[in-house]
Design a protein around this motif. Structure first.
Motif, short mmCIF file in Angstrom:
data_model
loop_
_atom_site.label_atom_id
_atom_site.label_comp_id
_atom_site.label_asym_id
_atom_site.label_seq_id
_atom_site.Cartn_x
_atom_site.Cartn_y
_atom_site.Cartn_z
N ASP A 1 -0.37 21.47 -4.21
CA ASP A 1 -1.68 21.12 -3.63
C ASP A 1 -2.74 21.01 -4.71
O ASP A 1 -3.58 20.09 -4.70
CB ASP A 1 -2.09 22.15 -2.58
CG ASP A 1 -1.25 22.06 -1.32
OD1 ASP A 1 -0.64 21.00 -1.11
OD2 ASP A 1 -1.19 23.05 -0.57
N ALA A 2 -2.71 21.96 -5.65
CA ALA A 2 -3.70 21.94 -6.73
C ALA A 2 -3.52 20.70 -7.61
O ALA A 2 -4.49 20.11 -8.08
CB ALA A 2 -3.58 23.21 -7.57
N TYR A 3 -2.25 20.28 -7.83
CA TYR A 3 -2.01 19.08 -8.63
C TYR A 3 -2.54 17.84 -7.92
O TYR A 3 -3.10 16.93 -8.54
CB TYR A 3 -0.52 18.95 -8.91
CG TYR A 3 -0.17 17.74 -9.75
CD1 TYR A 3 -0.47 17.71 -11.11
CD2 TYR A 3 0.46 16.63 -9.19
CE1 TYR A 3 -0.15 16.60 -11.88
CE2 TYR A 3 0.78 15.53 -9.95
CZ TYR A 3 0.47 15.52 -11.31
OH TYR A 3 0.78 14.42 -12.06
N ARG A 4 -2.36 17.78 -6.60
CA ARG A 4 -2.90 16.64 -5.85
C ARG A 4 -4.42 16.56 -5.99
O ARG A 4 -5.00 15.48 -6.02
CB ARG A 4 -2.53 16.78 -4.37
CG ARG A 4 -1.06 16.55 -4.07
CD ARG A 4 -0.80 16.50 -2.58
NE ARG A 4 0.62 16.41 -2.29
CZ ARG A 4 1.40 17.45 -2.07
NH1 ARG A 4 0.88 18.68 -2.10
NH2 ARG A 4 2.68 17.28 -1.82
N GLN A 5 -5.05 17.74 -6.06
CA GLN A 5 -6.50 17.77 -6.19
C GLN A 5 -6.96 17.66 -7.63
O GLN A 5 -8.16 17.60 -7.90
CB GLN A 5 -7.03 19.08 -5.59
CG GLN A 5 -6.73 19.22 -4.10
CD GLN A 5 -7.00 20.62 -3.58
OE1 GLN A 5 -7.61 21.43 -4.27
NE2 GLN A 5 -6.55 20.89 -2.36
N ASN B 1 7.13 13.91 -6.30
CA ASN B 1 6.13 14.22 -7.32
C ASN B 1 5.90 13.03 -8.25
O ASN B 1 4.79 12.81 -8.73
CB ASN B 1 6.55 15.45 -8.13
CG ASN B 1 6.35 16.74 -7.35
OD1 ASN B 1 5.50 16.81 -6.48
ND2 ASN B 1 7.13 17.75 -7.66
N LEU B 2 6.97 12.26 -8.50
CA LEU B 2 6.80 11.04 -9.30
C LEU B 2 5.90 10.06 -8.56
O LEU B 2 5.01 9.43 -9.16
CB LEU B 2 8.15 10.42 -9.60
CG LEU B 2 8.14 9.06 -10.31
CD1 LEU B 2 7.41 9.16 -11.65
CD2 LEU B 2 9.56 8.54 -10.50
N ASP B 3 6.13 9.90 -7.25
CA ASP B 3 5.25 9.02 -6.46
C ASP B 3 3.81 9.52 -6.51
O ASP B 3 2.86 8.73 -6.64
CB ASP B 3 5.73 8.97 -5.01
CG ASP B 3 7.03 8.21 -4.87
OD1 ASP B 3 7.36 7.42 -5.78
OD2 ASP B 3 7.73 8.42 -3.86
N LEU B 4 3.63 10.83 -6.40
CA LEU B 4 2.29 11.40 -6.43
C LEU B 4 1.63 11.12 -7.78
O LEU B 4 0.46 10.71 -7.85
CB LEU B 4 2.36 12.91 -6.17
CG LEU B 4 1.05 13.69 -6.28
CD1 LEU B 4 0.02 13.18 -5.28
CD2 LEU B 4 1.32 15.19 -6.07
N ALA B 5 2.38 11.34 -8.87
CA ALA B 5 1.82 11.09 -10.20
C ALA B 5 1.48 9.62 -10.39
O ALA B 5 0.46 9.28 -10.99
CB ALA B 5 2.80 11.57 -11.27
N THR B 6 2.36 8.74 -9.86
CA THR B 6 2.10 7.30 -9.98
C THR B 6 0.82 6.92 -9.25
O THR B 6 -0.01 6.16 -9.77
CB THR B 6 3.30 6.51 -9.42
OG1 THR B 6 4.48 6.88 -10.13
CG2 THR B 6 3.08 5.02 -9.57
#
Length: 793
Positions: free
Chosen positions: A712-716, A477-482
């Motif tokens: 999934d919603a956070y990625r979008q 999730n940290l990688d995703l947020a970055t």
């Protein structure tokens, strides 16, 4: 988001809309057109076939419906010349539209070519600076060339490895054709790592004995890709490096760490990202964009992975800070002790526990106390001798007196009747019965302590696994947020929140490791094993400690009326079997006998008989020399005695004994109440935890599904980081509850069986069957009474 970034995104969207419109208005333009793709690899027996397949699959998945893809394999023979020939063949083949180079050496060789007649894609470029790869803003800037390279410099990899274990001399093991394809690599590496003496050792694809090629004095080995080394030879190499105490670092991926390398900071999923990025670049070119404009850099994901089994083999103990950040393979050492199940652990405790062994001495010492008290009632035989010296006077001349004489006597004493002696013996017998009951109490307590410690160790292992999974999820999730922050779809606040959560997750893992070690230490102590080593514990299921079937237990636990009858049965058996009550009853029996003895002391005398035989062995001096010198004598006497007046001592002792007996009677009643309360409380806890197993599993499943949706919603970009954090924490807690539910229930069952004073799962099979029949018969009798006319139970 800056105005320039917004403008660039808008222009990109407009460009794609125009391309889509052209394709829609011109159905024949490129749609379903046959596209020839030449795939160039370094040579046969290539060990990276999985990577090659991944790139093909991504292409087919992305554009396979738009174009008819035809692949042509061009395989070199592990030489620079053959790679050049394969590239020239691809460029000259009229059926080839695109060239995809998937050989690692071929990527390094081809990126610096002078010209590319056809769109060429090199997704495995090691280092653009090292190879003088062309760059222009985000793309290569060289006509028909696109390559992909990681932004992470080699010195960062080196620093990551040296945090695990420092070294000053190292060998880079890689394929000889790779070394040949990058002739400037040795100088480049040495310039970037001035404090490390690097040497390159190449694999020619023929001699697989690379271990002997490593020079003496080497302190570390970096694995830089060995595509021609067979799998068994590679595994043998890793084993040999560990035996030589050499740390091995993989520059390829953590997949080699799983196989036995010490560490890597490259993630295997980077190949998936590379394959996807390459497929997007190729799609853009097929849709009309220029090859040289496609992005060439990607931010590789770095995650240090350590194989702790290899670390232990080379006697390496990484710092706690490293362990908290790294992904650990084989984090715990192989269990050194026996493989245990719950029943075996309980029986080991009965045989080996030191507290229980010490308690057994109470019984042994008590046996001697009983024997001592019994000895007072048995005959006592003594032998004695005496010598006499008299003054030399007239008395010594008397016939019965000698100046010097020696005599021996044999005496027999037999107690005929003594109320205190008889009472003492009978009291010691009662107290010994209490000591045996006390030993049973200690035995039950140690079985409870051991089974609870066993289940706590299982629980601690589950908690550690879940906390490690949560740590991995937090890193993702940290990688995703970055990435979202870099793309402008999220702020750096999200990154900071995940960094804070990552610190908490690492702390939770360290605490879980400590808890697991503490749990194993507690279990080892109870089993009288060395403190420290772990054991292979078989995780019990919810049916483990039962003598009855799951269906019968469900019928008891889920039916309130039957549950009440089951509680009555458990209380009745618990009161009958409780060693605590047996110990108190034995103590009461001893006190009651003491009261009786003190009553009889008023009128019952002590009677004993004594017989003595005396032999005059020697006589000398004045008065000696007569027949009386050898005089032998015997006597028999019967003695009876009783006290006439003791100033009230007997009365006070009798009163004290009566009060003590009454105190113990009260303790028996209080203990019986406490046992009944404990049994019913344990039953209520077991009932609740049994039902909670299914509920917690449902909750964990729902939380995992919710986390997947929120992720999934956070990625979008449709939910906030707070919502994702909340979903992850909720899923973490639900998983912990679900994994602990069975252990919670079994611990409650252990407490119940201790309260009833019988661990049924340790009984012999026939005894277990009899116990089940007794319970079910009791329930059936109560059911019959309830259904019969008249008064109901």
């Amino acid at each position: 988001m800056s105005q320039v970034r917004r403008f660039n995104q808008a222009m990109k969207i407009i460009r794609w809309i125009v391309i889509a419109a052209c394709l829609w208005t011109s159905p024949t333009a490129l749609a379903n057109k046959e596209i020839g793709i030449a795939v160039v690899t370094d040579g046969p027996a290539y060990q990276l076939r999985e990577v090659e397949a991944e790139f093909r699959e991504e292409l087919i998945a992305l554009i396979g419906n738009e174009f008819d893809l035809r692949f042509r394999n061009l395989v070199a023979d592990w030489s620079v010349a053959s790679v050049d020939n394969a590239m020239n063949d691809a460029f000259s083949d009229p059926s080839v539209d695109l060239v995809l180079v998937l050989g690692f050496a071929a990527n390094q060789l081809s990126v610096s070519r002078d010209a590319f007649p056809k769109p060429t894609f090199l997704p495995l470029v090691f280092n653009p600076d090292l190879l003088n790869a062309p760059t222009a803003q985000t793309g290569s800037g060289k006509r028909n060339l696109n390559y992909l390279a990681d932004r992470v410099p080699f010195v960062d990899d080196l620093a990551s490895f040296q945090e695990v274990v420092p070294f000053a001399s190292a060998v880079i093991l890689t394929d000889s054709v790779i070394i040949e394809s990058i002739p400037t690599a040795p100088a480049f590496v040495r310039s970037r790592a001035e404090n490390v003496d690097f040497r390159f050792v190449g694999h020619d694809g023929v001699n697989h004995d690379l271990l002997n090629a490593i020079p003496d004095g080497t302190e570390a080995v970096l694995l830089g890709g060995l595509p021609r080394l067979p799998r068994d030879a590679f595994d043998a190499l890793l084993t040999g490096l560990a035996e030589r105490q050499l740390p091995s670092f993989s520059l390829v991926s953590e997949a080699e760490v799983v196989r036995g390398a010490l560490a890597s900071d490259t993630v295997q999923t980077d190949y998936q990202r590379l394959a996807r990025r390459n497929a997007l670049n190729m799609q853009a070119v097929l849709l009309g964009e220029r090859t040289e404009d496609q992005p060439v850099f990607y931010d590789g994901k770095r995650q240090l992975t350590i194989n702790m089994e290899t670390a232990r083999a080379i006697d390496l103990s990484p710092r706690f800070a490293i362990l908290g950040e790294a992904e650990l393979i084989n984090p715990e050492p192989a269990s050194e002790g026996p493989s245990l199940d719950l029943a075996t652990a309980a029986r080991m405790a009965i045989n080996e526990n030191l507290d229980l062994a010490a308690a057994r001495f109470d019984v042994t010492v008590g046996e001697q106390n009983v024997a001592t008290a019994r000895a007072n009632l048995l005959p006592q035989i003594t032998v004695g001798a005496s010598t006499t010296q008299r003054r030399a006077n007239a008395q010594a001349r008397m016939p019965i007196s000698q100046e010097r004489s020696t005599a021996a006597a044999l005496t027999l004493n037999q107690l005929i009747y003594s109320e205190s002696a008889r009472a003492g013996y009978q009291q010691e017998q009662s107290l010994q019965t209490g000591r045996v009951a006390g030993l049973d109490t200690v035995r039950l307590d140690q079985v409870l302590n051991t089974t609870t410690a066993y289940l706590q160790a299982i629980r601690a292992g589950n908690q550690l696994r879940i906390q490690r999974d949560n740590l991995s999820l937090t890193k993702r999730n940290l990688d995703l947020a970055t990435n979202r922050a870099k793309a402008g779809s999220a702020s750096n606040a999200d990154v900071f929140r995940w960094e804070a959560n990552l610190a908490s997750a690492r702390s939770a893992v360290l605490n879980a490791i400590a808890a697991q070690r503490q749990a194993f230490d507690a279990l080892n102590r109870l089993l009288n094993r060395p403190i420290g080593p772990t054991m292979r514990l078989e995780a019990p299921n919810k049916d483990t400690p039962f003598t009855m079937s799951a269906e019968d237990f469900d019928a008891l636990i889920n039916n309130p009326r039957r549950f009440g009858w089951f509680a009555d049965f458990a209380v009745s058996n618990g009161l009958e079997q409780a060693p605590e009550l047996a110990q108190l009853r034995a103590q009461l029996s001893a006190l009651e006998r003491d009261v009786l003895a003190r009553k009889r002391a008023y009128y019952a005398p002590d009677v004993n008989v004594q017989a003595q035989y005396t032999d005059n062995i020697d006589a000398s001096g004045l008065g000696a020399g007569t027949d009386l010198d050898q005089l032998n004598d015997w006597s028999v006497s019967v003695n009876a005695s009783w006290p006439l007046w003791d100033s009230g001592t007997r009365r006070a002792a009798l009163s004290r004994s009566r009060q003590q007996a009454q105190q113990v009677r009260t303790q028996i009643d209080a203990t019986a109440q406490r046992i009944e309360q404990n049994i019913r409380a344990a039953l209520y806890s077991a009932q609740a935890s049994y039902v909670n197993i299914e509920l917690s599993e449902r909750g964990a499943d729902a939380s995992r599904k919710n986390l997947a949706l929120v992720s999934d919603a956070y990625r979008q970009g449709t939910v906030t980081v707070i919502q994702l954090l909340d979903a992850q924490n909720q899923s973490l807690q639900a998983d912990l509850a679900a994994n602990n539910a069975v252990q919670d229930f079994l611990i409650d069952i252990m407490n119940l069986q201790r309260a009833v004073s019988s661990f049924d799962f340790l009984l012999a099979p026939e005894e277990q069957a009899e116990r089940t029949r007794a319970i079910l018969s009791y329930i059936e009798e109560r059911e019959a009474l309830r259904n019969a006319p008249g008064e109901r139970p």
